[in-house]
Enzyme design. Structure first.
Site, PDB file in Angstrom:
ATOM      1  N   CYS A  71       0.821  -1.222   0.000  1.00  0.00           N
ATOM      2  CA  CYS A  71       0.000   0.000   0.000  1.00  0.00           C
ATOM      3  C   CYS A  71       0.850   1.265   0.000  1.00  0.00           C
ATOM      4  O   CYS A  71       0.322   2.364  -0.155  1.00  0.00           O
ATOM      5  CB  CYS A  71      -0.929   0.002   1.212  1.00  0.00           C
ATOM      6  SG  CYS A  71      -2.014  -1.418   1.252  1.00  0.00           S
TER       7      CYS A  71
ATOM      8  N   HIS B  21      -3.092   6.886   4.148  1.00  0.00           N
ATOM      9  CA  HIS B  21      -3.558   5.664   3.489  1.00  0.00           C
ATOM     10  C   HIS B  21      -4.886   5.260   4.120  1.00  0.00           C
ATOM     11  O   HIS B  21      -5.055   5.316   5.343  1.00  0.00           O
ATOM     12  CB  HIS B  21      -2.517   4.559   3.663  1.00  0.00           C
ATOM     13  CG  HIS B  21      -2.995   3.233   3.195  1.00  0.00           C
ATOM     14  ND1 HIS B  21      -3.598   3.065   1.966  1.00  0.00           N
ATOM     15  CD2 HIS B  21      -2.989   2.009   3.787  1.00  0.00           C
ATOM     16  CE1 HIS B  21      -3.935   1.799   1.824  1.00  0.00           C
ATOM     17  NE2 HIS B  21      -3.581   1.129   2.917  1.00  0.00           N
TER      18      HIS B  21
ATOM     19  N   ASN C  61     -10.176   0.028   1.086  1.00  0.00           N
ATOM     20  CA  ASN C  61      -8.718   0.126   0.974  1.00  0.00           C
ATOM     21  C   ASN C  61      -8.315  -0.187  -0.469  1.00  0.00           C
ATOM     22  O   ASN C  61      -8.429  -1.323  -0.917  1.00  0.00           O
ATOM     23  CB  ASN C  61      -8.081  -0.871   1.952  1.00  0.00           C
ATOM     24  CG  ASN C  61      -6.563  -0.874   1.905  1.00  0.00           C
ATOM     25  OD1 ASN C  61      -5.961  -0.259   1.025  1.00  0.00           O
ATOM     26  ND2 ASN C  61      -5.950  -1.561   2.843  1.00  0.00           N
TER      27      ASN C  61
END
Ligand code: COA
Length: 331
Positions: free
Chosen positions: A115, A255, A285
């Site tokens: 990520c 994030h 996500n």
């Protein structure tokens, strides 16, 4: 000193919305559980028949960033793509996107950093600009996590979504731009989040077909605790290096993994949630894509003003984590 300056942002998400209510029909879960534990209400799922491959999603986001920047693709020196879900093992998503947008003089490649892929790519771009080896760079974060999710595993399939975000980085004219970037990783904990596909197994035996090769495996609880610690630590380090306090930060673009992770990080840093941009309720996500999508939305909503200090922080598989502070120049 020359810095990388963001002169355009763009994002693109697939049309198809997958709501928590729909997920209830697939796995043993509930809208109430997902919202309470994660903050996610819905996510986007890409469709191959609608031309929503990884390269397609990224191309749409990249073209929007290029349009805002007022540059042409043929001027790009580099195309850097953070992704763990390229359409093919090779060539890179970067080269596929380069071809689609016509960035013919660019060097194009992918960065695999979970990520944190976008912040890793942004750092490489910023460094190339500082070293004067490039002047104009397209940095993208893109994922089609729906292609590697185990849709029978309720502890992961409710979390993830597809999408793409992009920025165009140029050498700064007026001095505003990226103040610093910070990256770290710790491979000791790789097995907290990984794809079960193991390349060396494939030629040896057909039994590996039963392994359902590309599925994502995660130890959510242990990952959660590390995410909060790593995000807080690296964001604090970024503030210290620039002699800033958390009060100086105008907006945080974190994030988007879990609203509870974001809230815990904000609390540790002493930053009120009103200064933190979140959109995970709509997208879940999206891994590498989450920061550039959020940045583009905040930018297009007029939330980023000339001179604002923007703090970005990421955490993901690897483990990897990173942070950046940008003195924003309006675009
Ligand atoms: N619906 C209903 N129940 C669920 C569920 C779901 N979708 N997923 C898990 N559960 C259950 C578990 O089976 C467990 O049940 P049990 O107590 O009977 O064993 C219970 O909920 C608690 O599970 P736990 O994993 O402890 O929940 P949690 O509060 O840690 O939340 C996550 C789970 C995945 C939301 C959370 O750990 C998380 O967000 N982790 C980090 C994720 C992350 O950051 N990933 C990527 C890094 S970029």
């Amino acid at each position: 000193m020359t810095r990388g300056k963001i002169i355009g942002t763009g994002s693109f998400v697939p049309e198809r919305i997958l709501s928590n209510d729909e997920l209830q029909l697939i796995v043993d879960t509930s809208d109430e559980w997902i919202i309470r534990r994660t903050g996610i209400k819905e996510r986007r799922i890409a469709s191959k028949v609608k031309d929503e491959s990884t390269a397609d999603l990224a191309t749409q986001a990249g073209l929007k960033a290029i349009e805002m920047a007022g540059v042409t693709s043929s001027d790009l020196d580099m195309v850097i793509v953070g992704t763990v879900t390229p359409d093919r093992q090779f060539p890179s998503a970067g080269c596929m996107i380069q071809s689609k947008i016509g960035a013919f003089k660019a060097a194009a490649f992918d960065v695999s950093a979970g990520c944190s892929g976008f912040l890793y790519g942004l750092t490489m771009a910023h460094n190339a600009i500082k070293a004067e080896t490039a002047e104009l760079i397209l940095v993208l974060g893109v994922e089609r996590l729906s292609t590697i999710v185990n849709w029978q595993d309720r502890s992961t399939c409710v979390l993830l979504g597809d999408g793409a975000g992009a920025v165009v980085l140029s050498a700064s004219g007026n001095g505003r731009g990226i103040m610093s970037t910070h990256l770290q990783s710790d491979g000791t904990f790789w097995d907290l989040l990984y794809s079960s596909y193991e390349r060396s197994l494939l030629p040896q035996s057909l039994e590996c077909i039963d392994l359902k090769p590309f599925q994502l495996k995660m130890e959510g609880n242990r990952l959660f605790k590390r995410a909060v610690g790593c995000l807080s630590e690296i964001a604090s380090r970024a503030l210290r290096q620039n002699n800033l306090s958390s009060k100086d930060i105008s907006i945080v673009i974190p994030h988007q993994a879990n609203i509870r992770i974001i809230m815990a990080m904000a609390e540790n840093l002493g930053i009120p949630m009103e200064k933190v941009y979140t959109n995970l309720d709509r997208y879940g996500n999206t891994s590498s894509a989450s920061i550039p999508i959020a940045l583009d939305e905040a930018n297009r909503q007029g939330l980023l003003k000339d001179g604002d200090l923007v703090l970005m922080a990421s955490f993901g598989a690897g483990l990897t984590w990173g942070a950046a502070i940008i003195e924003w120049a309006a675009c």
